[in-house]
Design a protein around this motif. Structure first.
Motif, mmCIF file in Angstrom:
data_model
loop_
_atom_site.group_PDB
_atom_site.id
_atom_site.type_symbol
_atom_site.label_atom_id
_atom_site.label_comp_id
_atom_site.label_asym_id
_atom_site.label_seq_id
_atom_site.Cartn_x
_atom_site.Cartn_y
_atom_site.Cartn_z
ATOM 1 N N LEU A 142 0.831 -1.199 0.000
ATOM 2 C CA LEU A 142 0.000 0.000 0.000
ATOM 3 C C LEU A 142 0.871 1.257 0.000
ATOM 4 C CD1 LEU A 142 -2.592 -1.233 2.621
ATOM 5 C CD2 LEU A 142 -3.102 -0.696 0.219
ATOM 6 N N PRO A 143 0.482 2.280 -0.758
ATOM 7 C CA PRO A 143 1.252 3.531 -0.768
ATOM 8 C C PRO A 143 1.356 4.142 0.625
ATOM 9 C CG PRO A 143 -0.254 3.466 -2.630
ATOM 10 C CD PRO A 143 -0.615 2.295 -1.743
ATOM 11 N N ASP A 144 2.508 4.700 0.928
ATOM 12 C CA ASP A 144 2.718 5.382 2.196
ATOM 13 C C ASP A 144 2.914 6.873 1.934
ATOM 14 O OD1 ASP A 144 5.258 5.571 1.153
ATOM 15 O OD2 ASP A 144 6.179 4.202 2.573
ATOM 16 N N PRO A 145 2.974 7.708 2.974
ATOM 17 C CA PRO A 145 3.115 9.148 2.763
ATOM 18 C C PRO A 145 4.327 9.534 1.928
ATOM 19 C CG PRO A 145 2.414 8.725 5.002
ATOM 20 C CD PRO A 145 2.725 7.384 4.403
ATOM 21 N N ALA A 146 5.422 8.790 2.046
ATOM 22 C CA ALA A 146 6.620 9.113 1.277
ATOM 23 C C ALA A 146 6.385 8.982 -0.226
ATOM 24 C CB ALA A 146 7.777 8.210 1.704
ATOM 25 N N ALA A 147 5.487 8.091 -0.603
ATOM 26 C CA ALA A 147 5.180 7.879 -2.020
ATOM 27 C C ALA A 147 4.078 8.792 -2.517
ATOM 28 C CB ALA A 147 4.772 6.418 -2.246
ATOM 29 N N MET A 148 3.460 9.536 -1.594
ATOM 30 C CA MET A 148 2.287 10.343 -1.942
ATOM 31 C C MET A 148 2.503 11.812 -1.604
ATOM 32 S SD MET A 148 -0.124 8.468 -3.321
ATOM 33 C CE MET A 148 -1.676 9.303 -2.970
ATOM 34 N N SER B 180 -2.056 8.147 -12.698
ATOM 35 C CA SER B 180 -0.829 8.481 -11.978
ATOM 36 C C SER B 180 -0.732 7.708 -10.666
ATOM 37 C CB SER B 180 -0.782 9.990 -11.708
ATOM 38 O OG SER B 180 0.345 10.337 -10.930
ATOM 39 N N LEU B 181 -1.849 7.618 -9.948
ATOM 40 C CA LEU B 181 -1.860 6.894 -8.681
ATOM 41 C C LEU B 181 -1.660 5.392 -8.901
ATOM 42 C CD1 LEU B 181 -4.786 8.755 -6.882
ATOM 43 C CD2 LEU B 181 -2.321 9.089 -6.571
ATOM 44 N N ALA B 182 -2.225 4.869 -9.980
ATOM 45 C CA ALA B 182 -2.044 3.449 -10.293
ATOM 46 C C ALA B 182 -0.581 3.136 -10.568
ATOM 47 C CB ALA B 182 -2.892 3.067 -11.499
ATOM 48 N N GLN B 183 0.117 4.084 -11.169
ATOM 49 C CA GLN B 183 1.529 3.879 -11.462
ATOM 50 C C GLN B 183 2.391 3.916 -10.204
ATOM 51 O OE1 GLN B 183 1.634 6.961 -14.690
ATOM 52 N NE2 GLN B 183 2.590 5.339 -15.864
ATOM 53 N N VAL B 184 1.854 4.446 -9.127
ATOM 54 C CA VAL B 184 2.516 4.359 -7.822
ATOM 55 C C VAL B 184 2.197 3.013 -7.170
ATOM 56 C CG1 VAL B 184 2.605 5.319 -5.482
ATOM 57 C CG2 VAL B 184 2.463 6.854 -7.456
ATOM 58 N N PHE B 185 0.937 2.619 -7.256
ATOM 59 C CA PHE B 185 0.431 1.441 -6.560
ATOM 60 C C PHE B 185 0.988 0.137 -7.129
ATOM 61 C CE2 PHE B 185 -3.899 -0.356 -4.856
ATOM 62 C CZ PHE B 185 -3.232 -0.965 -3.807
ATOM 63 N N VAL B 186 0.915 -0.037 -8.424
ATOM 64 C CA VAL B 186 1.284 -1.310 -9.051
ATOM 65 C C VAL B 186 2.733 -1.718 -8.764
ATOM 66 C CG1 VAL B 186 1.642 -2.493 -11.255
ATOM 67 C CG2 VAL B 186 -0.500 -1.272 -10.820
ATOM 68 N N PRO B 187 3.724 -0.834 -8.924
ATOM 69 C CA PRO B 187 5.097 -1.257 -8.615
ATOM 70 C C PRO B 187 5.286 -1.675 -7.155
ATOM 71 C CG PRO B 187 5.125 0.745 -9.937
ATOM 72 C CD PRO B 187 3.702 0.522 -9.509
ATOM 73 N N ARG B 188 4.556 -1.043 -6.247
ATOM 74 C CA ARG B 188 4.653 -1.423 -4.843
ATOM 75 C C ARG B 188 4.115 -2.839 -4.631
ATOM 76 N NH1 ARG B 188 5.703 2.857 -1.247
ATOM 77 N NH2 ARG B 188 4.916 1.553 0.459
ATOM 78 N N ILE B 189 3.011 -3.150 -5.291
ATOM 79 C CA ILE B 189 2.429 -4.497 -5.192
ATOM 80 C C ILE B 189 3.414 -5.522 -5.729
ATOM 81 C CG2 ILE B 189 0.578 -6.015 -5.991
ATOM 82 C CD1 ILE B 189 -1.208 -3.472 -6.127
ATOM 83 N N GLN B 190 4.002 -5.205 -6.876
ATOM 84 C CA GLN B 190 4.948 -6.145 -7.502
ATOM 85 C C GLN B 190 6.175 -6.367 -6.617
ATOM 86 O OE1 GLN B 190 5.131 -3.805 -11.113
ATOM 87 N NE2 GLN B 190 4.148 -5.431 -12.284
ATOM 88 N N LYS B 191 6.676 -5.297 -6.011
ATOM 89 C CA LYS B 191 7.837 -5.420 -5.129
ATOM 90 C C LYS B 191 7.489 -6.213 -3.875
ATOM 91 C CE LYS B 191 10.417 -1.346 -6.642
ATOM 92 N NZ LYS B 191 11.043 -0.062 -6.254
#
Length: 211
Positions: free
Chosen positions: A60-66, A195-206
């Motif tokens: 899940l995105p955290d404040p540092a990513a948002m 734009s938000l999806a492009q933050v979310f998806v790499p985090r899920i993959q990692k």
């Protein structure tokens, strides 16, 4: 279970580059939904089961990513007795066989961004849930959100509780990821959802790649 680290701004397994809230325009017209990036499908294909709080914390995105967004709350709920997929028939809710669910919510200038992650026991159960969700949401107006490469997705507009929202649904591996925009100050801009999806998806993959 509460993911306190998300609310306090601790980093996770996401991209090293923070995203700044993009300018939003009134471009929420109806159109074709986002599709699959078939040339890179393997990038989003994984068998990892998301069944621990730590796995959700990483995904899940955290404040540092948002950057530019104010964190509201985040959490994960692991089902103690998940229903077996075999007991979820064709007419059941698409979340019937979920084994866990996590969410992280942010706000910026009256606009709310919600990230939800629903986990299943295997890829087959996740794919079945994806098909059910797509059929269930077919009655809503499609939204023009560009697809994230390698991820099966679709987007639509929906009114819930008097608030208009834009929902982007993405199916990858053993999970279904959702990005939702709503709020009295939201223009429901498809570019923001993308734009938000492009933050979310790499985090899920990692998170899926973490042993």
């Amino acid at each position: 279970m509460t993911l306190a680290a998300l609310a306090s701004g601790c980093g996770g397994a996401g991209s090293d580059t923070a995203t700044t809230k993009p300018p939003t325009g009134n471009s929420a017209g109806a159109g074709s939904g986002s599709g699959s990036g078939s040339s890179e499908v393997s990038k989003a294909d994984f068998d990892t089961v998301f069944k621990t709080e730590e796995r959700f914390k990483q995904a899940l995105p955290d404040p540092a990513a948002m950057a530019g967004w104010t964190p509201q709350n985040a959490g994960a709920r692991i089902e103690e007795e998940p229903k077996p997929a075999a007991e979820c028939g064709p007419g059941s809710d698409w979340e019937c066989a979920r084994i866990a669910r996590g969410d992280a919510n942010f706000e910026a200038v009256g606009e709310e961004a919600h990230f939800d992650l629903t986990a299943f026991a295997d890829t087959k159960a996740a794919q079945d849930a994806c098909r059910k969700e797509k059929g269930w949401s077919a009655e809503y107006t499609k939204a023009q959100v560009p697809p994230v490469p390698g991820v099966e997705s679709h987007a639509y507009y929906r009114n819930v509780g008097g608030l208009n929202g834009l929902n982007l649904i993405m199916c990858l591996g053993t999970v279904i990821a959702e990005v939702t925009l709503e709020g009295e100050g939201s223009t429901l801009d498809p570019a923001t959802a993308h734009s938000l999806a492009q933050v979310f998806v790499p985090r899920i993959q990692k998170a899926a790649a973490t042993s």
